[in-house]
Design an enzyme around this catalytic site. Structure first.
Site, PDB file in Angstrom:
ATOM      1  N   ALA A 189       0.858  -1.182   0.000  1.00 16.73           N
ATOM      2  CA  ALA A 189       0.000   0.000   0.000  1.00 16.73           C
ATOM      3  C   ALA A 189       0.897   1.237   0.000  1.00 16.73           C
ATOM      4  O   ALA A 189       2.041   1.197   0.477  1.00 16.73           O
ATOM      5  CB  ALA A 189      -0.895  -0.018   1.232  1.00 16.73           C
TER       6      ALA A 189
ATOM      7  N   GLY B  19       0.793  -5.073   0.929  1.00 15.86           N
ATOM      8  CA  GLY B  19      -0.389  -5.176   0.079  1.00 15.86           C
ATOM      9  C   GLY B  19      -0.087  -5.830  -1.266  1.00 15.86           C
ATOM     10  O   GLY B  19      -0.990  -6.400  -1.885  1.00 15.86           O
TER      11      GLY B  19
ATOM     12  N   GLU C 134      -0.353  -9.408  -0.562  1.00  9.89           N
ATOM     13  CA  GLU C 134      -1.775  -9.705  -0.312  1.00  9.89           C
ATOM     14  C   GLU C 134      -2.580  -9.712  -1.613  1.00  9.89           C
ATOM     15  O   GLU C 134      -3.453 -10.557  -1.812  1.00  9.89           O
ATOM     16  CB  GLU C 134      -2.344  -8.682   0.678  1.00  9.89           C
ATOM     17  CG  GLU C 134      -1.729  -8.853   2.063  1.00  9.89           C
ATOM     18  CD  GLU C 134      -2.033  -7.690   2.997  1.00  9.89           C
ATOM     19  OE1 GLU C 134      -1.691  -6.534   2.651  1.00  9.89           O
ATOM     20  OE2 GLU C 134      -2.620  -7.915   4.057  1.00  9.89           O
TER      21      GLU C 134
ATOM     22  N   GLU D 279       4.748  -5.038   7.237  1.00 11.46           N
ATOM     23  CA  GLU D 279       4.000  -3.941   7.862  1.00 11.46           C
ATOM     24  C   GLU D 279       4.434  -3.686   9.302  1.00 11.46           C
ATOM     25  O   GLU D 279       4.313  -2.579   9.809  1.00 11.46           O
ATOM     26  CB  GLU D 279       2.489  -4.254   7.837  1.00 11.46           C
ATOM     27  CG  GLU D 279       1.862  -4.165   6.455  1.00 11.46           C
ATOM     28  CD  GLU D 279       1.896  -5.469   5.679  1.00 11.46           C
ATOM     29  OE1 GLU D 279       2.681  -6.379   6.038  1.00 11.46           O
ATOM     30  OE2 GLU D 279       1.130  -5.580   4.709  1.00 11.46           O
TER      31      GLU D 279
HETATM   32  N1  CAA Z   1       4.625   3.152  -0.737  1.00 13.81           N
HETATM   33  C1  CAA Z   1       5.049   4.292  -1.293  1.00 13.81           C
HETATM   34  N2  CAA Z   1       6.237   4.416  -1.933  1.00 13.81           N
HETATM   35  C2  CAA Z   1       7.016   3.326  -2.005  1.00 13.81           C
HETATM   36  C3  CAA Z   1       6.643   2.082  -1.426  1.00 13.81           C
HETATM   37  C4  CAA Z   1       5.369   2.026  -0.774  1.00 13.81           C
HETATM   38  N3  CAA Z   1       4.897   0.868  -0.230  1.00 13.81           N
HETATM   39  N4  CAA Z   1       7.632   1.172  -1.635  1.00 13.81           N
HETATM   40  C5  CAA Z   1       8.586   1.836  -2.322  1.00 13.81           C
HETATM   41  N5  CAA Z   1       8.221   3.129  -2.553  1.00 13.81           N
HETATM   42  C6  CAA Z   1       8.985   4.165  -3.251  1.00 13.81           C
HETATM   43  C7  CAA Z   1      10.144   4.674  -2.403  1.00 13.81           C
HETATM   44  O1  CAA Z   1       9.681   5.661  -1.501  1.00 13.81           O
HETATM   45  C8  CAA Z   1      11.041   5.238  -3.472  1.00 13.81           C
HETATM   46  O2  CAA Z   1      10.558   6.490  -3.874  1.00 13.81           O
HETATM   47  P1  CAA Z   1      11.594   7.727  -4.131  1.00 13.81           P
HETATM   48  O3  CAA Z   1      12.475   7.264  -5.255  1.00 13.81           O
HETATM   49  O4  CAA Z   1      10.684   8.864  -4.483  1.00 13.81           O
HETATM   50  O5  CAA Z   1      12.355   7.891  -2.863  1.00 13.81           O
HETATM   51  C9  CAA Z   1      10.844   4.270  -4.640  1.00 13.81           C
HETATM   52  O6  CAA Z   1       9.608   3.612  -4.401  1.00 13.81           O
HETATM   53  C10 CAA Z   1      11.932   3.220  -4.724  1.00 13.81           C
HETATM   54  O7  CAA Z   1      12.055   2.590  -3.460  1.00 13.81           O
HETATM   55  P2  CAA Z   1      13.465   2.444  -2.676  1.00 13.81           P
HETATM   56  O8  CAA Z   1      14.365   3.574  -3.017  1.00 13.81           O
HETATM   57  O9  CAA Z   1      13.140   2.224  -1.236  1.00 13.81           O
HETATM   58  O10 CAA Z   1      14.019   1.122  -3.374  1.00 13.81           O
HETATM   59  P3  CAA Z   1      14.937  -0.009  -2.707  1.00 13.81           P
HETATM   60  O11 CAA Z   1      15.315  -0.932  -3.836  1.00 13.81           O
HETATM   61  O12 CAA Z   1      16.034   0.575  -1.889  1.00 13.81           O
HETATM   62  O13 CAA Z   1      13.968  -0.807  -1.688  1.00 13.81           O
HETATM   63  C11 CAA Z   1      11.928  -1.882  -1.042  1.00 13.81           C
HETATM   64  C12 CAA Z   1      12.862  -1.486  -2.204  1.00 13.81           C
HETATM   65  C13 CAA Z   1      12.618  -2.933  -0.162  1.00 13.81           C
HETATM   66  C14 CAA Z   1      10.680  -2.479  -1.675  1.00 13.81           C
HETATM   67  C15 CAA Z   1      11.581  -0.643  -0.204  1.00 13.81           C
HETATM   68  O14 CAA Z   1      11.117   0.390  -1.090  1.00 13.81           O
HETATM   69  C16 CAA Z   1      10.529  -0.864   0.820  1.00 13.81           C
HETATM   70  O15 CAA Z   1      10.803  -1.402   1.873  1.00 13.81           O
HETATM   71  N6  CAA Z   1       9.271  -0.447   0.548  1.00 13.81           N
HETATM   72  C17 CAA Z   1       8.178  -0.514   1.480  1.00 13.81           C
HETATM   73  C18 CAA Z   1       7.646  -1.928   1.620  1.00 13.81           C
HETATM   74  C19 CAA Z   1       6.544  -1.985   2.659  1.00 13.81           C
HETATM   75  O16 CAA Z   1       6.719  -1.664   3.797  1.00 13.81           O
HETATM   76  N7  CAA Z   1       5.339  -2.416   2.216  1.00 13.81           N
HETATM   77  C20 CAA Z   1       4.193  -2.509   3.089  1.00 13.81           C
HETATM   78  C21 CAA Z   1       3.360  -1.273   2.971  1.00 13.81           C
HETATM   79  S1  CAA Z   1       2.023  -1.238   4.168  1.00 13.81           S
HETATM   80  C22 CAA Z   1       0.797  -2.183   3.496  1.00 13.81           C
HETATM   81  O17 CAA Z   1       0.945  -2.731   2.404  1.00 13.81           O
HETATM   82  C23 CAA Z   1      -0.464  -2.293   4.305  1.00 13.81           C
HETATM   83  C24 CAA Z   1      -1.392  -3.350   3.849  1.00 13.81           C
HETATM   84  O18 CAA Z   1      -1.305  -4.468   4.271  1.00 13.81           O
HETATM   85  C25 CAA Z   1      -2.475  -3.047   2.916  1.00 13.81           C
END
Ligand code: CAA
Length: 259
Positions: free
Chosen positions: A66, A110, A113, A133
């Site tokens: 998400a 998400g 999921e 999460e």
């Molecule tokens: N939401 C918004 N933006 C996201 C994102 C997310 N879930 N995941 C990645 N991005 C964005 C980053 O902010 C970044 O944007 P900028 O270039 O503008 O800074 C871009 O995508 C690239 O990401 P990274 O620079 O972080 O890339 P990386 O290769 O170093 O890492 C990653 C990749 C491990 C996927 C890391 O981005 C990450 O940990 N993302 C979040 C994953 C996460 O926590 N997901 C769960 C979300 S909560 C949820 O989903 C609730 C639910 O159950 C419904």
């Protein structure tokens, strides 16, 4: 409907393909994207000539979860009253034709999921699955704590939800989360091949099989077995059952008409 966050196309005249398309955000799932995804799935479901759908992302990410930026600002009252973040996610469960997730790269939160809401997952060898999460101070909110244990068992699901570690494609296949793992450059063809195979069968039998397997996943064994038996017997009312069995008995290809 014009789409901005997904791309939609038809292959082989019978497979609907939806590509999540927010590459800069690793296909982070916001309300607009999920509205578009729901609309595209419903349109394909209603289209007589479509027999199966595929949801896919980019090589780097199926979806990284998400959209954290979008939801960071919500209070409990906002999220609860507006049913934000996950309000329309279960739309995919109302889709009656099969939906395959073709996953490469990250399928996190998400994204994992969403893949699990599909009927089965075909993964590229670079796929990574996770429910991180907990690192954000929340828990999975779109079925992760329910579907992941059913798919991989309690121990692995707890491990992933509590430690936030990612599972690679090989581990995901061993654990039963994904049905097949293929090299990245073969993912699209593998998913399309499976979808074309499914589209060649009777839509009635395909929908009944999907409904029945889901019953096993979501209900008790005795209810599921009875549900399956009723559907199995009901299929003897279709032309396609007569055709399929006659074709086998007479050693000829079947020609299904979806009646
Ligand atoms: N939401 C918004 N933006 C996201 C994102 C997310 N879930 N995941 C990645 N991005 C964005 C980053 O902010 C970044 O944007 P900028 O270039 O503008 O800074 C871009 O995508 C690239 O990401 P990274 O620079 O972080 O890339 P990386 O290769 O170093 O890492 C990653 C990749 C491990 C996927 C890391 O981005 C990450 O940990 N993302 C979040 C994953 C996460 O926590 N997901 C769960 C979300 S909560 C949820 O989903 C609730 C639910 O159950 C419904």
């Amino acid at each position: 409907m014009a789409y901005e966050m997904i791309e939609v196309r038809v292959e082989a005249d019978k497979v609907g393909i939806i590509t999540l398309n927010r590459p800069k955000q690793l296909n982070a799932l916001n309300d607009q994207l999920m509205d578009e995804l729901g609309a595209a799935l419903k349109a394909f479901d209603a289209d007589e000539k479509i027999g199966c759908m595929i949801i896919t992302g980019s090589e780097r990410a199926f979806a990284a979860g998400a959209d954290i930026g979008a939801m960071a600002k919500y209070s409990f009252a906002d999220a609860y009253k507006g049913d934000y973040i996950t309000r329309n996610w279960e739309a995919i469960r109302s889709i009656r034709k099969p939906v395959i997730a073709a996953v490469s790269g990250f399928a996190l939160g998400g994204g994992c999921e969403l893949a699990m809401m599909c009927d089965f997952i075909i993964a590229a060898d670079n796929a990574k699955f996770g429910q991180p999460e907990i690192k954000l101070g929340v828990i999975p909110g779109a079925g992760g704590t329910q579907r992941l244990p059913r798919a991989v068992g309690k121990s692995k699901a707890m491990d992933m939800a509590l430690t936030a570690r990612m599972m690679d494609a090989q581990e995901a296949e061993r654990a039963g989360l994904v049905s097949r793992v293929v090299p990245l450059d073969k993912l699209a063809d593998e998913a399309l091949g499976a979808a074309i195979t499914i589209s060649g069968f009777s839509q009635l039998a395909v929908m009944a099989a999907k409904e029945s397997v889901n019953r096993a996943f979501e209900g008790s064994l005795s209810d599921g077995v009875m549900f399956e038996r009723r559907l199995f017997h009901a299929l003897f009312a279709t032309q396609d059952q007569k055709e399929g069995m006659d074709a086998f008995v007479n050693k000829r290809p079947a020609n299904f008409v979806n009646l």
